[in-house]
Design an enzyme around this catalytic site. Structure first.
Site, mmCIF file in Angstrom:
data_model
loop_
_atom_site.group_PDB
_atom_site.id
_atom_site.type_symbol
_atom_site.label_atom_id
_atom_site.label_comp_id
_atom_site.label_asym_id
_atom_site.label_seq_id
_atom_site.Cartn_x
_atom_site.Cartn_y
_atom_site.Cartn_z
ATOM 1 N N TRP A 1 86.073 104.800 69.072
ATOM 2 C CA TRP A 1 87.386 104.350 69.555
ATOM 3 C C TRP A 1 87.266 103.450 70.777
ATOM 4 O O TRP A 1 88.247 102.910 71.248
ATOM 5 C CB TRP A 1 88.272 105.562 69.877
ATOM 6 C CG TRP A 1 88.581 106.436 68.700
ATOM 7 C CD1 TRP A 1 88.180 106.244 67.390
ATOM 8 C CD2 TRP A 1 89.347 107.655 68.691
ATOM 9 N NE1 TRP A 1 88.646 107.260 66.594
ATOM 10 C CE2 TRP A 1 89.366 108.142 67.366
ATOM 11 C CE3 TRP A 1 90.001 108.381 69.675
ATOM 12 C CZ2 TRP A 1 90.030 109.317 67.004
ATOM 13 C CZ3 TRP A 1 90.662 109.559 69.328
ATOM 14 C CH2 TRP A 1 90.680 110.015 68.000
ATOM 15 N N LYS A 2 86.080 103.334 71.332
ATOM 16 C CA LYS A 2 85.837 102.516 72.532
ATOM 17 C C LYS A 2 86.826 102.912 73.637
ATOM 18 O O LYS A 2 87.244 104.072 73.696
ATOM 19 C CB LYS A 2 85.883 101.026 72.179
ATOM 20 C CG LYS A 2 84.939 100.692 71.018
ATOM 21 C CD LYS A 2 84.681 99.235 70.840
ATOM 22 C CE LYS A 2 83.753 99.036 69.655
ATOM 23 N NZ LYS A 2 83.350 97.659 69.454
ATOM 24 N N HIS B 1 74.805 101.345 72.575
ATOM 25 C CA HIS B 1 75.731 100.409 71.926
ATOM 26 C C HIS B 1 75.585 99.042 72.589
ATOM 27 O O HIS B 1 75.354 98.955 73.798
ATOM 28 C CB HIS B 1 77.174 100.931 72.061
ATOM 29 C CG HIS B 1 78.145 100.143 71.246
ATOM 30 N ND1 HIS B 1 78.642 98.931 71.668
ATOM 31 C CD2 HIS B 1 78.683 100.370 70.027
ATOM 32 C CE1 HIS B 1 79.455 98.450 70.733
ATOM 33 N NE2 HIS B 1 79.493 99.302 69.727
ATOM 34 N N GLU C 1 77.628 96.947 73.585
ATOM 35 C CA GLU C 1 78.510 96.720 74.739
ATOM 36 C C GLU C 1 77.916 97.358 75.993
ATOM 37 O O GLU C 1 78.067 96.835 77.095
ATOM 38 C CB GLU C 1 79.922 97.249 74.434
ATOM 39 C CG GLU C 1 80.653 96.314 73.474
ATOM 40 C CD GLU C 1 81.631 96.977 72.531
ATOM 41 O OE1 GLU C 1 82.092 98.096 72.804
ATOM 42 O OE2 GLU C 1 81.941 96.354 71.487
ATOM 43 N N GLU D 1 73.771 97.316 64.126
ATOM 44 C CA GLU D 1 75.015 96.592 64.371
ATOM 45 C C GLU D 1 74.684 95.188 64.888
ATOM 46 O O GLU D 1 74.445 95.015 66.103
ATOM 47 C CB GLU D 1 75.860 97.302 65.425
ATOM 48 C CG GLU D 1 76.245 98.712 65.072
ATOM 49 C CD GLU D 1 77.498 99.148 65.833
ATOM 50 O OE1 GLU D 1 78.509 99.380 65.176
ATOM 51 O OE2 GLU D 1 77.454 99.221 67.064
ATOM 52 N N GLY E 1 83.480 93.298 66.007
ATOM 53 C CA GLY E 1 84.818 92.863 66.416
ATOM 54 C C GLY E 1 85.170 91.429 66.049
ATOM 55 O O GLY E 1 86.153 90.881 66.555
ATOM 56 N N SER F 1 82.592 95.137 62.104
ATOM 57 C CA SER F 1 83.724 94.661 61.284
ATOM 58 C C SER F 1 83.831 95.357 59.930
ATOM 59 O O SER F 1 84.224 94.738 58.934
ATOM 60 C CB SER F 1 83.656 93.138 61.109
ATOM 61 O OG SER F 1 83.766 92.492 62.359
ATOM 62 N N GLY G 1 84.439 100.489 64.386
ATOM 63 C CA GLY G 1 85.138 100.324 65.662
ATOM 64 C C GLY G 1 86.624 100.157 65.427
ATOM 65 O O GLY G 1 87.350 101.138 65.230
ATOM 66 N N GLY G 2 87.086 98.916 65.408
ATOM 67 C CA GLY G 2 88.522 98.617 65.320
ATOM 68 C C GLY G 2 89.261 99.396 64.239
ATOM 69 O O GLY G 2 90.341 99.965 64.491
HETATM 70 P P1 PGA Z 1 83.995 96.875 64.979
HETATM 71 O O1 PGA Z 1 83.068 97.619 66.046
HETATM 72 O O2 PGA Z 1 84.082 97.744 63.758
HETATM 73 O O3 PGA Z 1 85.327 96.728 65.682
HETATM 74 O O4 PGA Z 1 83.351 95.564 64.681
HETATM 75 C C1 PGA Z 1 81.909 98.294 65.635
HETATM 76 C C2 PGA Z 1 81.214 98.890 66.833
HETATM 77 O O5 PGA Z 1 81.245 98.309 67.919
HETATM 78 O O6 PGA Z 1 80.601 99.962 66.716
#
Ligand code: PGA
Length: 252
Positions: A10-11, A94, A96, A164, A170, A211, A232-233
């Site tokens: 969920w970030k 991750h 990020e 990833e 994203g 994605s 993610g999203g």
């Molecule tokens: P995303 O993110 O599905 O929004 O691309 C994946 C993630 O960062 O784990």
């Protein structure tokens, strides 16, 4: 054979009430075949209420980051010992965290060691940038990330790896499932085999992330080496997330 695992990251999203209603909504819509795990990664302050919302179900819980030290003067950090009785998993490395918070491969290795020493399972995230992909060095980049993250690890059975590609996170861009399958099989699974043997390489769940949505999940699910996805999203929408879980478990 590795188990199927679908994870929702969920970030830094949701409020307390969003987190509770999202987890309840996922809980109420989800039916899972045996040998399939669904793990939710809410923001850390909401780990306990989400745990309570999914208590008594097969849905599991994780946090998005931990510190490798058990306690001390690390303002703002969460240690693995604090997770005891709250969650089973942690996301480690991750992109990020690597990019925005300068996490090194060594630090990631220490975090994995801390997780395994305290019985927490880790989803290690690896992936190449767009530039690295264009330079044709994806395999070298992934090999380096996996090798340093897994140095001197005890408790390899607690490992999950998510591949990833950074350019796919994203962005709505996704690699071909065949390409992902090749990276997971030829690069990551064979590397686990050479480091920790055949059983570890066959039983470590390997995920794809970047994605993933209800429209592309089934294609990934068909590939031999893709045991699940890190979403993610689309994990912030219960209907989409449950549909991804369904797509991934259709043939089991
Ligand atoms: P995303 O993110 O599905 O929004 O691309 C994946 C993630 O960062 O784990």
């Amino acid at each position: 054979m590795a188990r199927t695992l679908i994870a929702g990251n969920w970030k830094m999203n949701t409020t307390l009430s969003d987190a509770i209603s999202l987890s309840i909504s996922i809980r109420d819509q989800l039916t899972l075949p045996p040998d399939t795990e669904v793990v939710l990664f809410p923001p850390t302050p909401f780990a306990v209420p989400v745990r309570d919302a999914v208590r008594g179900t097969t849905i599991k819980l994780g946090v998005q980051n931990i510190h490798n030290e058990e306690s001390g003067a690390y303002t703002g950090e969460t240690s693995v010992t604090m997770l005891d009785g709250i969650c089973e998993y942690a996301l480690i490395g991750h992109s990020e965290r690597r990019t925005l918070f300068n996490e090194s491969n060594d630090f990631i290795n220490q975090k994995i060691q801390a997780c395994f020493a305290h019985g927490i399972k880790a989803i290690l995230c690896v992936g190449e940038t767009e530039t690295e992909r264009n330079e044709g060095i994806t395999s070298q980049v992934i090999t380096r990330q996996v090798e340093s993250a897994l140095r001197d690890i005890e408790g390899i059975e607690r490992l999950v790896i998510a591949y990833e590609p950074i350019w796919a996170i994203g962005t709505g861009l996704v690699p071909e499932a065949e390409e992902v399958n090749h990276t997971l099989g030829q690069t990551i699974r064979s590397q686990i085999k050479s480091l920790y043997g055949t059983q570890a390489s066959e039983e470590t769940p390997l995920l794809y992330g970047g994605s993933v949505n209800p429209g592309n999940a089934y294609t990934f699910a068909q590939a031999d080496h893709i045991d699940g996805v890190l979403v993610g999203g689309a994990s912030l929408d219960s209907a989409q997330f449950v549909e991804i879980c369904t797509q991934f478990t259709l043939d089991s």
